[in-house]
Design an enzyme around this catalytic site. Structure first.
Site, short mmCIF file in Angstrom:
data_model
loop_
_atom_site.label_atom_id
_atom_site.label_comp_id
_atom_site.label_asym_id
_atom_site.label_seq_id
_atom_site.Cartn_x
_atom_site.Cartn_y
_atom_site.Cartn_z
N ARG A 1 0.83 -1.20 0.00
CA ARG A 1 0.00 0.00 0.00
C ARG A 1 0.87 1.26 0.00
NH1 ARG A 1 -1.99 -1.42 5.87
NH2 ARG A 1 -0.47 -0.31 7.14
N GLU B 1 2.45 2.99 1.90
CA GLU B 1 3.35 3.18 3.05
C GLU B 1 4.72 2.63 2.68
OE1 GLU B 1 1.94 3.58 7.14
OE2 GLU B 1 0.23 2.33 6.54
N ASP C 1 7.83 -1.99 14.09
CA ASP C 1 7.68 -3.27 13.42
C ASP C 1 9.03 -3.99 13.38
OD1 ASP C 1 5.78 -1.26 12.63
OD2 ASP C 1 5.00 -2.61 11.11
N TRP D 1 8.40 2.12 19.49
CA TRP D 1 8.84 2.26 18.09
C TRP D 1 10.26 2.83 18.06
CZ3 TRP D 1 4.51 0.03 18.54
CH2 TRP D 1 3.82 -0.45 17.44
N GLU E 1 -1.32 -8.20 8.81
CA GLU E 1 -1.26 -7.06 9.72
C GLU E 1 -2.14 -7.27 10.95
OE1 GLU E 1 -2.40 -3.41 7.85
OE2 GLU E 1 -1.26 -2.22 9.31
N HIS F 1 2.61 -8.19 6.53
CA HIS F 1 3.11 -7.34 7.62
C HIS F 1 3.82 -8.28 8.60
CE1 HIS F 1 1.64 -3.21 7.50
NE2 HIS F 1 1.92 -3.08 8.78
C1 BGC Z 1 1.95 0.74 9.80
C2 BGC Z 1 2.38 -0.06 10.99
C3 BGC Z 1 3.07 0.92 11.90
C4 BGC Z 1 2.02 1.88 12.38
C5 BGC Z 1 2.48 2.83 13.43
C6 BGC Z 1 0.91 1.70 10.28
O1 BGC Z 1 0.33 2.42 9.29
O2 BGC Z 1 1.57 -0.06 8.74
O3 BGC Z 1 2.97 -1.24 10.75
O4 BGC Z 1 3.86 0.41 12.85
O5 BGC Z 1 1.41 2.53 11.30
O6 BGC Z 1 1.89 4.03 13.47
#
Ligand code: BGC
Length: 921
Positions: A503, A505, A512, A563, A775, A796
Site C-alpha cells: 500500500r 506506506e 515493526d 517504536w 497485519e 506485515h
Molecule cells: C503501519 C504499521 C506501523 C504503524 C504505526 C501503520 O500504518 O503499517 O505497521 O507500525 O502505522 O503508526
C-alpha cells in the site's frame, strides 16, 4: 623475477613456521570482512574487521591462535604481507578481528589470508586468498557533477494527481585507444538508476542506490566493468527515475508536493596497461531525453511502458539520434551530503516463481495465481496486437466473486501498463517499481489466445541477503506459519525494513522492525542490512535526541515509545546474534542520547512519552482502539527502563564502567517507580484495564521485585485462561509471550497459544489460507470475509516475531554468548509434536538441532560448529537411560556432565556431531 619471488615465498612459508605441510590441519574457509561481506568491490569501511570459519571435521574443535596477513597483491601472500601482518596472536577469536594497519584508501584492493592453530596447537594450512576493494570513500574522490533534465515544477501529474518526473535516458560516447587493464564504474543517483555499457546492463542490481536520508547521505555503487569496455568507440547510457527521492512516498500529500527532479552522478575510471588513466564522468557534455519508452515509473503506482517510443541502441555506439536530445543541466556536489559506498547488498531478483493456476473471476477477468504472496514484479511473456495496452494489475487476495481484492493497496495504484508497437509476443518487466502481490490480472492481450501459465512469472525481489535459518516440525500448520514468517521477512527487508510492500506506506517503521528483529536474525543474514539502517537512524536523530518513528524519516519530528526504542533494541539484537561489538560501538552515542530523551519525558521516572501503543491489539476498546488497552505511560515507562538496562549491558561490553553503574542505577530507579505505579502487593496490575501486555512488559523487561514477579506471572496466566487460552496482544505484547511464558515455566501454555486455531491466533490466518504474516489477526476470515478497515495488509511481518519460539524453544537453539560462541541446545518437547528440527548458519558455522519423539524414546541430533561449545539440556528421568552417540558412558574428552537434577541433565560439549538417545522417556 616473479619465479624468484615465489621461490622465496615458499621457502619462507615452510621455514618460517618450521612445520611440514602434512602436519597441518585443514585451512580456514569462508573468509569475510566486517558485516559478513564476501570479497566486496566498492567496500565502505577503511577500518574493516576480519572473520573466518574453521573447517568442520572431527579433529578441529577450537582455535588457540591465528595470524592474518594482508597485502597489496596476492603474489605477496603469505610471506610478504606489505599492508599488515597481525603476527601470531594467541586468541580464540575468529570473528570481527580488527584491522590494525595503516588507513586504507579509496580504490585500494587488498588481499588477505589467515592461518590458525587448533586446540592442540597444530597449525593449519593458509586459507585461500580473499580480497576486498574500496569504493570512493570521500566526496573529494568525485570529479563529476550531478546531471539530469531539470523540470523543477513538472507539468505532468501521476494518476494519484501527484507531480510526476518522467524517466530520463542519458548517454555519452567515448573512445579508447589503449590496452585496458581494469575499469570501474562508480555511480549513484538522487532517484533510481540503471547503467548500461555498450548496450548491456551493468550488474544485476535494482532500485539502486537505495534509500537513505538523502539530505545527509547517499550511497554509491561500484562495478567492475573491465570486460564491458572495448578498444575504439564506447557508449555509456543511464536510465533515471524518481524512486524514493523524487516520487511520492508516505501518505501525507505535503510529503511529495515539493520533491526535486532526479539526477545522476557517475565516474567511469579506466586504467591502461601502460599505467595511464582515463576518467569519464557526468558533466554538461552528456545528452538526455525524456522521450523514451518508460513513460512513468513510480514506487506506489507502477510503471507505464510504451514500446512505440523505444530508442533502439540508445546506450550503444550505433545510436546517432542524440543530436535531438537535450543537453543536461549539472549541479555541483553538496559538501553536506556524504557520498558513501553502499554498505549492504542492493535489491535484486532473488527468485522466480511460476504461475500455479489461471483463474477467472465471475465477470471474466483473467487472473494468474502465483500461490505465494510476495514483493517484486510480474515478468510477462504475452501475445499482443499492435497498439493494444496490456494492463497488469495486482492483488494479495481475491474477493468473493474471484476479482482482485484491491482495498489493501489503498491509494497505491500499483498497476503496470505496456503499449505494444507490433503484433507478437512481448517479453517485459518494469524497471523502477515493485508491488506486493500473489495474484496478477492481465487484460489487453490478444483476445483469441488462451492464457497460458507461462505468460506470467513472479520475480521475487528483496535486498540480497541469504536466508540462513530453517525450521520444520511434524505439524504442517506450524510449518506453514514458518513459511509465512519467512515470506513476511523476504517481502519487507527491501532496502529498509518496511511495514508492508503493497500500500501507500512501505516505510521503515521502527516498531515493526524492533519487535521482529530477533526472529528475523534467526532466519536471515541481516547483519549488514540492519547496521546500514541503523546508520540512517543515527543520521535521523534530532539534536534534541528524538528518534523518529520511521527511518528514513518522512513522517515528521516525533518519537513514540516501543517504536523509537528500536534505536536500543536492534543494535543489541544484532550483537547477540553476531557477536559484532561494532553494532554497539557505532550506535552507542545515539543510544545514550535516546535514553536521555526518555528521561526528559519523565517525572520521577514515570514517562509521559507518547506511544504507538500495543498496536492492533484484538478486542481493544477506547478512543483509538488501534493503540490497544495498555496505558501509554505504562508502555513508555517500561521501555524507558528496558532502554536503560540494555544500555548498561552495552556499556559493560564496551568497557565503560561508569556508564554501566549509571544506567543500572537508572534502570533500578525506573523499575521501582514502575512497580509502585502499576502493580499492587498481590502482583496485580492496578491499571483500569488489566492487559496481557501490561504483565508481559513488566515480566520480560524484569521490572518487578522477586515476589511481585512470581505473583504477576500467575495473574498473566489467569488472564490468558480467562481468554480461553487466547492471546490478547498487539504488536508490542505478542513478541513477549514466548520468552515470558518459557521463562516462567509455562512452555506448555505457550504451546497451547501457538497451536490455537481460533481467533486470535497465529494458526487462525494459516487456516484462512495465509501465505505471509498479516497485519491483523483477522485481516480476513473464510467466515466473515475481509476486515472492514482499509489499513489491512496481507504482508506485515510483526506477528512473525513468534519465529523466535520456533528456533529458540522448539528446535532449542539459543545463543548463550553473543554470536553463538557458546550455544544452548534445549528443545522443549510439547504441543503434541513428534519431531522438530532447526538449523542456523552462525558466525562459526552451522548449528543444528533435530529431535524425534516416539512412544518410548527421545532422540536428539546436534551439530556444533568448531570454535564454539554448547550446553545441551536434556529431559531425562533416569540418567542411566541416556546414551551419547550410542554409548552409556556419557562423558568423554568432548562431553562433560555439568549437572544432573531429577528431570534434567545438562552436558557441556565441544564442537562436533552428537546423538543423544533417551530410552524409557
Ligand atoms: C503501519 C504499521 C506501523 C504503524 C504505526 C501503520 O500504518 O503499517 O505497521 O507500525 O502505522 O503508526
Amino acid at each position: 623475477m616473479q619465479h624468484l619471488i615465489l621461490l622465496l615465498i615458499s621457502i619462507n612459508f615452510i621455514g618460517f613456521f618450521g612445520c611440514k605441510p602434512n602436519d597441518r590441519v585443514n585451512k580456514a574457509n569462508l573468509l569475510t570482512i566486517s558485516e559478513n561481506c564476501k570479497n566486496p568491490i566498492g567496500f565502505y569501511n577503511s577500518r574493516p574487521t576480519f572473520s573466518w570459519k574453521l573447517p568442520v571435521n572431527d579433529l578441529v574443535k577450537a582455535q588457540s591462535a591465528y595470524t592474518i596477513v594482508v597485502a597489496s597483491s596476492p603474489d605477496l601472500l603469505p610471506g610478504y604481507p606489505d599492508v599488515w601482518n597481525s603476527g601470531k596472536v594467541v586468541s580464540d577469536q575468529s570473528t570481527f578481528v580488527s584491522y590494525q594497519g595503516n588507513p586504507i584508501n579509496s580504490r585500494d584492493k587488498l588481499y588477505w589470508q589467515v592461518q590458525y592453530w587448533d586446540q592442540d596447537n597444530k597449525i593449519s594450512d593458509w586459507s585461500d586468498v580473499a580480497n576486498f576493494e574500496m569504493g570512493l570513500l570521500t566526496n573529494s574522490d568525485w570529479i563529476g557533477n550531478w546531471i539530469g533534465i531539470t523540470n523543477e515544477t513538472p507539468k505532468e501529474k501521476s494518476r494519484a494527481n501527484t507531480p510526476l518526473f518522467i524517466p530520463q535516458y542519458l548517454r555519452k560516447e567515448f573512445a579508447i585507444d589503449n590496452h585496458i587493464k581494469k575499469a570501474r564504474l562508480y555511480i549513484t543517483a538522487k532517484g533510481l538508476f540503471e547503467a548500461f555499457l555498450n548496450g548491456e546492463k551493468v550488474g544485476s542490481d535494482l532500485m539502486v542506490p537505495g534509500w537513505t536520508p538523502y539530505a545527509k547521505r547517499i550511497e554509491t555503487l561500484s562495478y567492475d566493468v573491465t570486460n564491458s569496455i572495448t578498444h575504439g568507440k564506447n557508449a555509456i547510457g543511464i536510465t533515471l527515475a524518481e524512486g524514493w527521492y523524487s516520487g511520492r512516498i508516505g501518505y501525507k500529500r505535503s510529503q511529495w508536493t515539493n520533491t526535486k527532479p532526479p539526477k545522476v552522478l557517475c565516474q567511469l575510471e579506466i586504467e591502461f596497461s601502460n599505467g595511464q588513466k582515463k576518467v569519464i564522468f557526468t558533466d554538461n557534455t552528456w545528452k538526455a531525453t525524456q522521450q523514451g519508452p518508460v513513460r512513468a515509473s513510480e514506487i506506489y503506482d507502477g510503471e507505464l511502458y510504451d514500446a512505440n517510443m523505444e530508442l533502439p541502441g540508445w546506450s550503444d555506439t550505433s545510436f546517432n539520434e542524440d543530436e535531438k536530445w537535450k543537453t543536461v543541466v549539472s549541479e555541483t556536489l553538496d559538501k553536506k551530503v556524504i557520498l558513501q559506498p553502499k554498505r549492504h547488498l542492493p535489491v535484486r531478483v532473488i527468485d522466480t516463481l511460476s504461475t500455479q493456476s489461471i483463474l477467472k473471476s465471475e465477470s471474466g477477468e483473467v487472473i494468474f495465481d502465483i500461490g505465494q504472496n510476495l514483493a517484486g514484479l510480474a515478468s510477462v511473456q504475452v501475445p499482443m496486437l499492435k497498439g493494444d495496452t496490456l494492463v497488469i494489475n495486482f492483488g494479495e487476495m481475491l474477493n468473493k466473486d474471484g476479482s482482485l481484492h484491491r482495498k489493501s493497496y489503498r491509494s497505491a495504484h500499483s498497476t503496470d501498463y505496456y503499449i505494444a508497437k507490433e503484433d507478437g509476443v512481448i517479453n517485459w518487466q518494469p524497471q523502477f517499481t515493485y508491488h506486493g502481490f500473489r495474484y496478477v490480472q492481465l487484460s489487453g492481450f490478444k483476445k483469441e489466445m488462451k492464457p497460458q501459465k507461462n505468460w506470467v512469472n513472479a520475480l521475487v525481489m528483496h535486498s540480497d541477503f541469504k536466508i540462513k535459518g530453517s525450521f520444520s516440525s511434524s505439524n504442517p500448520k506450524l510449518n506453514q506459519l514458518q513459511n509465512n514468517i519467512e515470506w513476511g521477512l523476504r517481502s519487507n527487508f527491501f532496502e529498509v525494513p518496511t511495514d508492508c510492500p503493497q500500500r501507500n506506506e512501505r516505510l521503515g517503521f521502527t516498531g515493526d522492525a524492533q519487535v521482529f528483529s530477533r526472529a528475523a536474525l534467526y532466519n536471515a543474514e541481516l547483519q549488514a542490512f540492519f547496521m546500514a539502517w541503523l546508520q540512517s537512524m543515527r543520521e535521523e536523530q534530532y539534536e534534541d535526541n528524538i528518534i523518529p518513528v520511521v527511518i528514513p524519516n518522512i513522517i515528521g519530528k516525533y518519537s513514540e515509545s516501543g517504536w523509537s526504542d528500536a534505536a536500543v533494541i536492534i543494535p543489541w539484537e544484532v550483537y547477540i546474534s553476531t557477536g559484532n561489538k561494532n553494532a554497539l560501538s557505532e550506535n552507542y552515542d545515539m543510544i545514550k542520547r535516546w535514553v536521555a530523551y526518555h528521561q526528559s519525558q519523565s517525572n520521577n521516572y514515570i514517562s509521559h512519552m507518547k506511544s504507538v501503543g500495543d498496536w492492533l491489539q484484538p478486542y481493544a476498546t477506547g478512543e483509538d482502539p488501534r493503540r490497544g488497552d495498555t496505558p501509554q505511560p505504562l508502555i513508555s515507562t517500561a521501555y524507558f527502563a528496558h532502554a536503560a538496562w540494555l544500555t548498561a549491558q552495552m556499556a559493560e561490553v564496551l568497557g565503560y564502567h561508569e556508564d554501566y553503574n549509571h544506567y543500572i542505577e537508572l534502570y533500578k530507579s525506573i523499575s521501582n517507580a514502575f512497580e509502585k505505579q502499576y502493580f499492587d502487593e498481590a502482583g496485580k496490575l492496578t491499571t483500569e484495564k488489566e492487559t496481557q501486555t501490561g504483565y508481559l512488559l513488566a515480566l520480560d523487561f524484569n521490572l518487578l521485585s522477586k515476589n511481585t514477579k512470581i505473583k504477576a506471572a500467575i495473574h498473566l496466566k489467569r488472564l490468558i485462561h480467562k481468554a480461553d487460552n487466547h492471546l490478547r496482544t498487539g504488536f508490542l505484547g505478542t513478541p513477549l509471550l514466548a520468552p515470558v511464558l518459557s521463562e516462567t515455566n509455562n512452555t506448555d501454555l505457550m504451546y497451547t497459544l501457538l497451536l490455537k486455531e481460533s481467533y486470535p491466533s497465529w494458526l487462525f490466518s494459516v487456516n484462512q489460507g495465509a501465505t505471509t504474516m498479516w497485519e491483523r489477526w483477522d485481516s480476513y476470515s473464510l467466515e466473515k470475509g475481509f476486515e472492514s478497515e482499509s489499513m489491512n495488509s496481507f504482508n506485515h511481518y510483526a506477528y512473525g516475531a513468534v519465529g523466535q519460539f520456533l528456533y529458540e524453544r522448539i528446535a532449542g537453539i539459543y545463543p548463550l554468548k553473543p554470536g553463538y560462541k557458546k550455544v544452548k541446545i534445549a528443545p522443549s518437547i510439547g504441543g503434541g509434536l513428534k519431531w522438530a528440527k532447526g538449523e542456523i548458519e552462525s558466525p562459526y558455522g552451522t548449528i543444528r538441532s533435530e529431535w524425534i519423539l516416539t512412544d518410548s524414546k527421545f532422540e536428539l541430533q546436534v551439530v556444533i560448529p568448531p570454535n564454539t561449545t554448547a550446553d545441551i539440556i536434556l529431559p531425562v528421568i533416569r540418567a542411566s537411560d541416556l546414551l551419547v552417540n550410542g554409548y552409556k558412558d556419557i562423558e568423554s574428552k568432548d562431553v562433560i556432565l555439568k549437572s544432573k537434577k531429577s528431570d534434567v541433565i545438562e552436558l557441556e560439549v565441544k564442537a562436533g556431531s552428537y546423538k543423544f538417545t533417551i530410552n524409557n522417556i
